[in-house]
Scaffold this active site. Structure first.
Site, mmCIF file in Angstrom:
data_model
loop_
_atom_site.group_PDB
_atom_site.id
_atom_site.type_symbol
_atom_site.label_atom_id
_atom_site.label_comp_id
_atom_site.label_asym_id
_atom_site.label_seq_id
_atom_site.Cartn_x
_atom_site.Cartn_y
_atom_site.Cartn_z
ATOM 1 C CB ILE A 437 -6.053 -0.714 -4.826
ATOM 2 C CG1 ILE A 437 -6.171 -2.157 -5.337
ATOM 3 C CG2 ILE A 437 -5.369 -0.682 -3.476
ATOM 4 C CD1 ILE A 437 -4.840 -2.851 -5.498
ATOM 5 C CB SER A 439 -5.748 7.957 -5.789
ATOM 6 O OG SER A 439 -7.002 7.692 -6.379
ATOM 7 C CB THR A 441 2.195 10.743 -6.043
ATOM 8 O OG1 THR A 441 2.545 10.258 -4.743
ATOM 9 C CG2 THR A 441 2.570 12.206 -6.142
ATOM 10 C CG ASP A 554 5.290 12.096 0.247
ATOM 11 O OD1 ASP A 554 5.003 12.741 1.270
ATOM 12 O OD2 ASP A 554 4.458 11.819 -0.628
#
EC number: 2.7.11.25
Length: 764
Positions: A437, A439, A441, A554
C-alpha cells in the site's frame, strides 16, 4: 577447399568462405553450404570405410597447419564421462559403442534432426587454439581455429525417435526420493531394457548398479526422522530419532538436524546435562526452542509447524490443526491466564517427575530454594493424557502451568522512558499478506486478509539491530502502539492488534481504502464545502486526542486517510506523544513545512496548540492543492518559521476559510485557539461571517462536539444533504452535484502563481 581465415571477426562461421571461390572470400556463406552438404545423405554410414579422402569443400583445415592436416579431436559427453575420438577412429568408435551398450547408431534412439545438430556441435565446438599467423594477410589474429572432425555427417542418419524432444527429468519431493531409493535397493530384474519414454514410469536400474547402504547411518536416521515428522501423527521425541522412530536417542547424531521446525518440551536452566547432549542445535548446548528469559529460564513453545508467510499464531497452520486438534486447547488450559512470566529459576525447587496440581495460585508463591517435596504427588491428568496421546513424548519435569503455548513479551524493547506495550492479539487465527500500500514513518504498509475474509492494513516493521537510529525508531513505535491501543474514535484509525516473529513486528490497523488527502487533492479539486467537511472531522479527532493529553505532532494531509463514505481518520502516530500534567514538550518532532514556531525553536516549549498550527497548514494545503511553503526547501522553511513567519494565505479564498487559517497560524501561542474554540468558528458551523470573529471557549460544547463527530461517522453516505436548520453534519457538508461548479478553480489559483513543488519532494 573451405578454409578458416585467421581474422578477428571469425566466430562460428563468420569467416568461412564459399564453395565457389575455394574459400578465398569472407561472405559468410559457408554455413549454408555446409548445411546443404549434410542434407545430401548419399552415403551409408560404414565404420570400416576409409575417411582419409574426405578432402572436399566440406572439410575444414586450419591455415596454421602449413599443408599438413592436424589430428582431429572430437569430444562426446556421455553420462558424465568424457570420451575422445582421435586418429584411430575405427577402434575408438567401437569402444565408444561398447561403453554406451549399442552396436549401431540407430540404437542410440536419436532423431534425424538431433543427429545433425549434435554432429555439428562436435565438429565446431573445439577448444580455442593459440594465436596463429594468417598466411594471406600476414598479421596475427586470435581466431577460434575450430578443429575438424573426420566424422562423416553426410552419412545416413538414423530413423527418427518416437519422442522428438527430450523428456524433462521428473522432480521428486523428499518422500518420493526416499521411495525411489528403496526401489533401487530392492529392485527386481525386468524383461525390458533401457529407459522408457514415459516419464511417469521409472526405468529399472542396471544389474551392475551399486547397492545403497541400508544401514542406519546418520543420514538415514535423520532422513527417516524428517519423514516421520511429516507423515506420522505421533510426536517426535526430544533428541535424535532412531531408525524405528522410538524414543532412543543416538549420541552420534545429536544436534545434527539444525533445520527442524519442531519445538519440544524444555526445562529451566541448570538442569541435567542430557538435554544439552540431545539438543537439536549443533553442539551449542541450547535447545532449539529456547526463548531468552530472565534468570536463564526456558519456555516451551508449541510443537505445531509454524508458517512464516502467514502469522505467528500457534493455531494458524491448518496442517497442524488437523494433526493435533487438541494441542492448542490443552496449552491454553495449562497456561497461566493472568501473566506469562516464569518464576525465578534460582528460587525454584527441584521439580519431581510428577506434579500434584497445575493450578496457577499454587505456583504463584515462590518456595524456598532448598525445599524438597516429601513425596511424589500424583501426576496431573492432563499431563498423563497428553503423554498417552503422543506416545513417545518425553515426560517433562516442568509444571504444566509453566508450559505455555505462546510467549508474549510485555514490551517490544525495554526502553525505560517509553510506556509499556502490552501485545494485543488480533481477532483472527490465520492471515495472509497482500499488496503493498505505502510506507509509513517506521515501516511498510501492506493489505491483509484473515481467514474470515476481513481486510485490514498491516504495518511491517523490521526488528533487526539498526544501531542507534533503529533503536530510536523502535522506541517511537512503542509509543504508537501504546497510544493506539487505548484510542477508540471514528476519526482515528482503529488499532486491531500486533504479532511478531524473530525479525519483524506486524501492526494490524483498520484498512482505509481511498488513501490519504494528499493523494486525493491531486486527483480532484477540493471545493469549499469539501474542505470544510474534512476540517470539521479532523478537529473532532484532534479534540479527542487533546482531551486525553496526546499531541499528534505530525498533522498533514499525507497522514489523514479517507474511506469510501468520506470519513477522515487520523493515522501515523509515530510522532505522537502523551504529555505529563504540565503538557509541555521540547523535542524536535514533525514535518518541517507543518511545524509550529515553538516547535522549531529548541529553546521554547510547546503543548497541544502546536497541532493547531499544523491544522491551519493542512487546511491551506487542501485549499491550494500544495504544501505550505511548497516553493522552499526544508532549511529555508525552518528559518522562516523560526523567525515567526507563516505561509502565505491566498486572497481569493473565502473569508471564513481565510479567517480560520489565520487564527490557526497565530504566531503567539497564547492567542492561538483550541479545538473547542475552532469548532464554533463560522467556517465549521457554516454560518455567514458578518464581522471579525471572536472565539470564546465553551466547555459545554465538549461533549456535544464529540457526540456530533460520532453521528457524523455513522452517517450512511456523504452525498445526502442536511434538512435541519442547525449546524450541518458531515453528511450535510458533502458536496451536492449543483455546488460542484460554484468555485472549481478558485482555491488552486495560488498554485500556478507561485509554482509550488509537489509534496513528494518534501521529506517528512
Amino acid at each position: 577447399m573451405v578454409e578458416e581465415r585467421g581474422s578477428s571477426r571469425s566466430s562460428r562461421g563468420g569467416s568461412w568462405g564459399s564453395g565457389e571461390d575455394g574459400g578465398s572470400s569472407h561472405g559468410g556463406k559457408g554455413v549454408p553450404k555446409l548445411s546443404r552438404t549434410v542434407a545430401k545423405k548419399i552415403h551409408k554410414y560404414d565404420v570400416s570405410a576409409d575417411h582419409s579422402d574426405y578432402e572436399d569443400d566440406g572439410s575444414v583445415h586450419s591455415t596454421s597447419s602449413s599443408g599438413s592436416r592436424r589430428n582431429p579431436l572430437s569430444k562426446s559427453i556421455i553420462q558424465q564421462q568424457s570420451f575422445r575420438v582421435g586418429a584411430n577412429f575405427e577402434e575408438d568408435l567401437k569402444t565408444l559403442y561398447e561403453l554406451i551398450g549399442v552396436s549401431k547408431p540407430a540404437d542410440l534412439a536419436i532423431s534425424a534432426s538431433d543427429w545433425q545438430s549434435r554432429g555439428k556441435s562436435i565438429a565446431y565446438s573445439q577448444p580455442l587454439s593459440s594465436p596463429s599467423l594468417s598466411q594471406e594477410h600476414g598479421e596475427a589474429s586470435h581466431s577460434n581455429d575450430l578443429k575438424p572432425s573426420i566424422i562423416d555427417f553426410r552419412s545416413e542418419a538414423p530413423a527418427a525417435s518416437p519422442r522428438e524432444l527430450p523428456v524433462a527429468p521428473v522432480k521428486l519431493d523428499a518422500h518420493e526420493r526416499m521411495t525411489y531409493r528403496s526401489d533401487y535397493v530392492n529392485s527386481q530384474p525386468q524383461n525390458h531394457y533401457g529407459r522408457k519414454n514415459s516419464p511417469s514410469q521409472r526405468s529399472p536400474p542396471p544389474e551392475s548398479f551399486p547397492a545403497f547402504d541400508s544401514s542406519p547411518s546418520r543420514l538415514g536416521r535423520e532422513g527417516y526422522g524428517l519423514h516421520r515428522m511429516q507423515s506420522d501423527p505421533v510426536m517426535p521425541t526430544l533428541g535424535a530419532l532412531s531408525p524405528l522412530g522410538t524414543g532412543n536417542a543416538h549420541p552420534e547424531s545429536a544436534g545434527s538436524t539444525a533445520t527442524r521446525r519442531w519445538s519440544f518440551d524444555l526445562v529451566p536452566g541448570n538442569h541435567e546435562g542430557d538435554y544439552a547432549n540431545m539438543s537439536q542445535v549443533v553442539r551449542d548446548n541450547l535447545p532449539s526452542a529456547a526463548v531468552a528469559m530472565p534468570k536463564n529460564g526456558l519456555v516451551r513453545r508449541s510443537p505445531i509447524i509454524r508458517d512464516p508467510n502467514r502469522s505467528n499464531s500457534s493455531v494458524s497452520n491448518p496442517y497442524a490443526q488437523r494433526q493435533y486438534p487438541n494441542l492448542a486447547e490443552e496449552a491454553e488450559s495449562s497456561a497461566k491466564p493472568e501473566s506469562s512470566a516464569i518464576p525465578d529459576s534460582s528460587a525454584m525447587p527441584e521439580l519431581p517427575a510428577k506434579l500434584e496440581s497445575t493450578a496457577v495460585p499454587e505456583l504463584s508463591a515462590k518456595p524456598e530454594s532448598n525445599a524438597k517435596p516429601e513425596s511424589e504427588p500424583e501426576q496431573d491428568s492432563s499431563v498423563e493424557a497428553r503423554t498417552e496421546h503422543y506416545g513417545s513424548v518425553r515426560k517433562s519435569k516442568i509444571p504444566s502451568a509453566l508450559i505455555i503455548d505462546k510467549f508474549e513479551e510485555p514490551s517490544i524493547v525495554s526502553t525505560g522512558r517509553s510506556p509499556g506495550v502490552v501485545s494485543k492479539r488480533p481477532p483472527w487465527d490465520t492471515w495472509f499478506k497482500g499488496d503493498f500500500i505505502g510506507s509509513g514513518t517506521f515501516g511498510s504498509v501492506y493489505e491483509g486478509i484473515d481467514n474470515n475474509g476481513m481486510f485490514f492494513a498491516v504495518k511491517e516493521v523490521s526488528l533487526k539491530d539498526q544501531g542507534k537510529v533503529g533503536q530510536e525508531a523502535i522506541k517511537q513505535l512503542e509509543h504508537e502502539i501504546a497510544l493506539l491501543s487505548d484510542i477508540q474514535h471514528p476519526n482515528i484509525v482503529q488499532y486491531l492488534g500486533t504479532e511478531r516473529d524473530d525479525e519483524k513486528l506486524y501492526i494490524f490497523l483498520e484498512l482505509v481504502s481511498k488513501g490519504s488527502l494528499a493523494s486525493l487533492y491531486k486527483k480532484y479539486y477540493f471545493v469549499y464545502d469539501q474542505v470544510r467537511a474534512y476540517t470539521k472531522q479532523i478537529l473532532s479527532g484532534l479534540k479527542y486526542l487533546h482531551d486525553r493529553k496526546i499531541i499528534h505532532r505530525d498533522i498533514k494531509c499525507a497522514n489523514i486517510l479517507v474511506d469510501t463514505n468520506g470519513v477522515v481518520k487520523l493515522a501515523d502516530f509515530g510522532m505522537a506523544k502523551q504529555v505529563d500534567k504540565l503538557g509541555l514538550l521540547k523535542s524536535f518532532m514533525g514535518s518541517a513545512h507543518w511545524m509550529a514556531p515553538e516547535v522549531v525553536n529548541p529553546k521554547r516549549q510547546y503543548n497541544f496548540l502546536a497541532d493547531i498550527w499544523s491544522l491551519g497548514c493542512t487546511v491551506l494545503e487542501m485549499a491550494t492543492g500544495d504544501a505550505p511553503f511548497g516553493e522552499l526547501e526544508c532549511h529555508s522553511v525552518l528559518w522562516k518559521v523560526g523567525n515567526g513567519e507563516g505561509p502565505l494565505i491566498p486572497d481569493d479564498l473565502e473569508d471564513e476559510m481565510k479567517d480560520f487559517i489565520s487564527k490557526c497560524l497565530e504566531v503567539t501561542v497564547g492567542n492561538r485557539p483550541t479545538c473547542d474554540m475552532l469548532l464554533t468558528h463560522p467556517f465549521i458551523t457554516g454560518e455567514p461571517m458578518t464581522g471579525p470573529v471572536k472565539l470564546v471557549p465553551m466547555p459545554e460544547l465538549s461533549t456535544i462536539s464529540e457526540e456530533r463527530s460520532i453521528d457524523v461517522s455513522e452517517s450512511p453516505s456523504i452525498a445526502t444533504s442536511s434538512q435541519s436548520g442547525s449546524s450541518p453534519s458531515v453528511a450535510g457538508d458533502a458536496v451536492s452535484p449543483a455546488s460542484v461548479a460554484v468555485r472549481p478553480r478558485s482555491m488552486r489559483t495560488l498554485r500556478s502563481e507561485f509554482s509550488m513543488s509537489s509534496p513528494e519532494s518534501i521529506a517528512s
